[in-house]
Scaffold this motif. Structure first.
Motif, PDB file in Angstrom:
ATOM      1  N   ASP A   1      -4.597   3.252  -7.919  1.00  0.00           N
ATOM      2  CA  ASP A   1      -6.081   2.900  -7.649  1.00  0.00           C
ATOM      3  C   ASP A   1      -6.041   1.725  -6.627  1.00  0.00           C
ATOM      4  O   ASP A   1      -7.338   1.175  -6.427  1.00  0.00           O
TER       5      ASP A   1
ATOM      6  N   GLN B   1       1.259   4.353  -3.137  1.00  0.00           N
ATOM      7  CA  GLN B   1       1.149   5.685  -2.857  1.00  0.00           C
ATOM      8  C   GLN B   1       1.980   6.667  -3.901  1.00  0.00           C
ATOM      9  O   GLN B   1       1.592   7.777  -4.001  1.00  0.00           O
TER      10      GLN B   1
ATOM     11  N   PHE C   1       0.763  -1.262  -0.057  1.00  0.00           N
ATOM     12  CA  PHE C   1       0.085   0.001  -0.009  1.00  0.00           C
ATOM     13  C   PHE C   1       0.814   1.109   0.239  1.00  0.00           C
ATOM     14  O   PHE C   1       0.673   2.274  -0.714  1.00  0.00           O
TER      15      PHE C   1
ATOM     16  N   ASN D   1      -6.573   0.211  -3.206  1.00  0.00           N
ATOM     17  CA  ASN D   1      -6.704   0.716  -1.996  1.00  0.00           C
ATOM     18  C   ASN D   1      -6.151  -0.148  -0.891  1.00  0.00           C
ATOM     19  O   ASN D   1      -5.648  -1.129  -1.425  1.00  0.00           O
TER      20      ASN D   1
END
Lengths: 154, 812
Positions: free
Chosen positions: B200, B192, B188, B202
């Motif tokens: 996209d 970023q 994750f 999440n």
């Protein structure tokens, strides 16, 4: 039992035993209560009959040898100190760094002492040698145990 | 001369390789043609279907009303046909690998299978053909995975497993959690960065993906470890971890899949997740145990329907799996616990043949399944739609590796102080490096819902990870392990001495534990044992006598005995005198010299053997994954030993049958060709007062074998007393008499000593005779029912046998 333990086991004794064997305070107290529960004659020592009264020990093939290990040469009674001394052999081996400042004799649960204890298990007549007969006898003992199918999930 | 032979060997292997490759290609290509028929209805070689009699012919000019002599209806058989071809192709690959032995040493089989799969996939892709939809979630999870897990559970070495169960669960649960969350969070973080075009994705999706790829797959890892032969501790930890992290994976997967739709995660969801984990895990175990007991109970009543006994094992474990899938709890745990529970009781209840059948079939199904999985992994790799994102994939690989290493390190630090055998750094490295991912993660990736918008990326990344771990880690682990010298299983170390003294020490520790009133490991074992004896065995076993396990134990020990004898004396009695001469002094020379020697050897070896059952447990548990617990070698040794013993004693027998005949006749004890059960029995009854006989009769079975085994057994124990050397000759008189009487029927040599041999062998033969039965051409008429009738007798026969001897030894 608690009150009996406290009167019969003094603090300095606990300290002595702790230094000699390395058991912790709680362990010593617990083992002392076990000792007293085994000691039916209430004279502060254990005899062979006291040991043999433990049922699991009676059916253990090495039971009598274990019992013998508690009694040093010639004696018939073992006091608490002796009891703890023998049991100390079963403590886990500690790293050497912690024991650097110990007295000259090795701690009771060192490898050598453990091996010595195991050796004495085999050496029934205490001549510091294991004869072939003694070895055979051990094997037979273990053999008997197997027929009683104590072990499982083999 | 040798070089010539070697070169001949080489050419042969190369010829085989060529043939195999050719075969592969042709079968591969053939299949490409087959799937096409569904597109068009007419082939060039196919006549209209044989419904031509009822319907009007499309070409009315020709052959109106004639019976089509040759038709071809492919569509009807398409599915099973293709399935068979795929299985055969995969199996041919396996055969091919083993022709050239050295390949499998350096490259694990899984790699080779994937490689072949890649090739076939490339071929199929180039002709624009779709591979069969084998790796869909349903087919994979319902058909291909259960056999593998059943195999793992059935052959799980229970003792090391339960001794290490804390560690295993620790690594499985906490380790997987650690991995998932770590990888998920790091990915994750990567997402970023705008640079990598994966913004996209999440957090939930990342976590979902991480939960998929963090599960260590036992199939792949053990494949490698078996070849390398790492030590028992690592093996059992990886084994157990791979199996039990399924519970965590299932929970995490379902939780994150559920949450992937939701915008945010609340604390109740986390709490529910934890609760769900317990439901999943414990529910799986409960279901498994339940079905295991039901299966064990059923096997109690199957004495008359021996042929379908193996069926129960499979059906019940499969049922456990399916029911667990029904409730979405951990089906893998269910089937494992079912297998573990069931095995102990079922193997006592079923006949020897069924036992062998079960083992063979389990192994076969597992091997086929595994082969197919890896194979299709390769095929589907080429043919799926991939979405390649360099950054994501690379970082996935990196993080997977990193977090596993970190995880193992941290977890081991925490758990090591609680273990008696601690994991050294090398062990930890082995654990970390052995964390291969396999097909489970791939299948899970496939089952991702389509609401995940980057599904293809995930699939690609998981395939990349699997291929990376299997190929790179799989191939390199062997040299690395050898280089850093991880403690390997050193089977040579399991000498008699080691085993005996380990046993002695165990007794010692148990005794001291009891003395202290301490609840040690052995205390729980003891408690369970008592519970087992008192309640479970009564219900679940058909003939519940406490010694029945001893009989099997004894059989195992005799095997070990045979191995040792063979190893030390080259199967030749003449080498034995060295042992004999050692123990010679006290014996009186009342017995003929020949018998004396062998008797004493046997005595020594029996004593030693009886303490060595753990050898068998340990070594057989860690034999090659692709073979059954290794009976064949021991059997062969046994046979050779029999033959050699018989050879050496031939001079004293008044049989002139060739060695072959004797060995075979031995297996069927008293029943010679043309013999019948009743006559054999009556023969035995005629023999003089053998105390064990009434025991035999009371047991109800017709264990002709046990009479032979009984007598020597007790004799054995009297010998061990060392004080009654006169007894054996006396007891020898009985079998001698029996043998004399039955010698007319062509029985074994009547000498006393061979009785003893044969008694020991008798039990082993009962183990093996069913296996050998098929191979024996000599006694086809008796084969059919002799073993079967013997089977119920086996346990009962063994029991009076041992009860008797145990009483004797108690009296001493």
């Amino acid at each position: 039992m608690g009150s009996r333990a406290s009167t019969l086991l003094r603090e300095e004794e606990i300290e002595e035993i702790k230094k000699e064997t390395g058991f912790s305070h709680s362990q010593i107290t617990r083992l002392y209560s076990r000792f007293t529960s085994l000691d039916k004659g209430e004279n502060g020592t254990l005899s062979r009959e006291d040991f043999q009264r433990i049922p699991e020990l009676a059916i253990n093939p090495l039971g009598d040898r274990i019992i013998n290990a508690f009694f040093p040469e010639g004696e018939d009674q073992v006091n608490f100190k002796g009891f703890m001394r023998t049991l100390a052999h079963f403590r886990p081996i500690e790293d050497n760094e912690k024991n650097k400042n110990l007295p000259a004799s090795e701690p009771l649960n060192s490898r050598t002492n453990k091996l010595l204890f195991a050796f004495r298990l085999y050496d029934l007549d205490r001549d510091n040698k294991i004869s072939r007969d003694e070895l055979l006898q051990v094997l037979e003992k273990v053999d008997v145990e197997q027929k009683m199918s104590i072990r499982f999930l083999h | 001369m040798e070089r010539f032979a070697l070169s001949v060997e080489r050419t042969k292997t190369w010829v085989f390789c060529m043939i195999f490759l050719l075969l592969c290609c042709t079968t591969g290509k053939c299949e490409l043609k087959e799937p096409k028929p569904t597109d068009s209805g007419i082939f060039e070689t196919v006549k209209p279907f044989d419904s031509g009699i009822e319907e009007p012919q499309p070409f009315p000019e020709e052959e109106y009303g004639n019976l089509p002599v040759f038709t071809m209806d492919y569509a009807r058989i398409q599915i099973p046909f293709e399935f068979t071809l795929w299985v055969l192709l995969a199996s041919f690959s396996k055969i091919g690998f083993h022709i050239y032995q050295k390949i499998t040493i350096w490259i694990p089989e899984s790699c080779l299978l994937i490689a072949i799969g890649l090739i076939v996939g490339a071929i199929m892709h180039s002709v624009k053909e779709e591979p069969p939809a084998v790796l869909t979630s349903n087919v994979f999870f319902l058909y291909m995975l259960p056999p593998i897990i059943l195999d793992s559970g059935y052959f799980m070495p229970t003792r090391p497993f339960f001794e290490n169960i804390g560690t295993v669960l620790w690594y499985a649960v906490v380790g997987t959690l650690w991995n998932s969350i770590g990888i998920g969070l790091s990915l994750f973080a990567i997402c970023q960065f705008e640079l990598f075009e994966v913004q996209d994705i999440n957090l939930q999706e990342n976590l979902l993906f991480a939960s998929i790829i963090s599960a260590v797959d036992p199939v792949a890892a053990l494949n490698v470890f078996d070849d390398v032969g790492v030590n028992e501790q690592i093996y059992i930890v990886i084994f157990g971890e791979g199996l039990f992290n399924d519970a965590v994976t299932v929970v995490l997967y379902s939780m994150f899949a559920f949450l992937a739709d939701m915008p945010s995660i609340s604390s109740t969801d986390v709490f529910l997740g934890v609760a769900r984990f317990f439901v999943v895990g414990i529910g799986g175990v409960l279901f498994g145990v339940l079905f295991g007991f039901v299966a064990a109970f059923t096997s109690r009543f199957t004495s008359r329907v021996r042929e379908i006994e193996p069926l129960f094992v499979f059906m019940f474990s499969y049922l456990a799996y399916l029911v667990a899938e029904l409730f979405a709890i951990s089906s893998i745990m269910a089937i494992i616990t079912c297998a573990i529970t069931m095995k102990y009781y079922v193997e006592e209840n079923v006949s020897q043949r069924s036992c062998t059948t079960i083992r063979h079939v389990v192994k076969m199904l597992a091997t086929v399944s595994e082969t197919l999985i890896f194979f299709f992994l390769g095929v589907v790799t080429i043919t799926t739609d991939h979405e390649w994102n360099w950054a994501y994939v690379m970082f996935t690989l990196l993080f997977a590796f990193l977090w596993r290493g970190l995880g193992i390190l941290v977890l081991t630090q925490i758990v090591n102080p609680l273990r008696t055998i601690r994991f050294s750094l090398k062990d930890q490295f082995g654990l970390a490096y052995g964390g291969l991912r396999g097909a489970i993660c791939f299948a899970l990736a496939f089952t991702l819902g389509d609401n995940i918008n980057r599904k293809n990326l995930f699939v690609t990344a998981s395939i990349a990870l699997i291929l990376f771990t299997v190929f790179v880690q799989g191939i390199s682990i062997r040299p690395i392990v050898e280089y850093i010298k991880i403690r390997r299983t050193n089977k040579d170390l399991n000498t008699i001495n080691v085993e005996i003294h380990t046993r002695t020490m165990e007794h010692l520790i148990c005794g001291v534990e009891d003395l202290c009133g301490q609840w040690g490991h052995y205390y729980w074992k003891d408690k369970f044992k008592k519970f087992n004896d008192r309640i479970l065995r009564r219900i679940l076993l058909r003939d519940n006598t406490a010694e029945s396990s001893i009989v099997s134990l004894y059989k195992k020990l005799e095997l070990q005995n045979a191995i040792e004898l063979f190893d030390t004396s080259m199967g030749d009695i003449s080498a034995a005198p060295s042992i004999v001469s050692l123990s010679d002094e006290k014996k009186e020379a009342t017995r003929p010299k020949k018998k004396f020697k062998t008797g004493d050897i046997l005595k020594m070896h029996d004593i030693l053997a009886k303490n060595m059952y753990k050898i068998r447990q340990r070594t057989t548990a860690f034999t090659n994954k692709y073979s059954l617990p290794d009976d064949s070698r021991t059997r062969e040794i046994l046979i050779r030993r029999h033959a050699s013993i018989r050879r050496s004693l031939r001079a004293e027998s008044f049989r002139e049958q060739p060695a072959q005949n004797i060995s075979k006749s031995l297996r069927y004890y008293s029943l010679q060709p043309g013999g019948s059960l009743e006559s054999a029995l009556s023969l035995r009854r005629r023999s003089p007062a053998i105390p064990e006989e009434d025991l035999l009769r009371s047991s109800g079975a017709s264990p002709r074998s046990s009479s032979r085994s009984l007598i020597p057994m007790t004799r054995l124990n009297t010998i061990t007393e060392q004080t009654s050397p006169k007894e054996p000759p006396a007891a020898a008189a009985h079998p001698l008499a029996t043998e004399n009487r039955s010698s007319l029927r062509g029985r074994k040599a009547p000498v006393a000593t061979p009785r003893r041999h044969s008694s020991n062998r008798a039990d082993e033969d009962e183990v093996f005779s069913e296996n050998q039965a098929g191979a024996e051409e000599q006694h086809p008429p008796t084969q059919g029912w002799v073993p079967e009738n013997r089977d119920p007798g086996l346990n009962e026969a063994g029991n009076p046998l041992l009860r008797q001897s145990s009483q004797r030894s108690w009296r001493t």
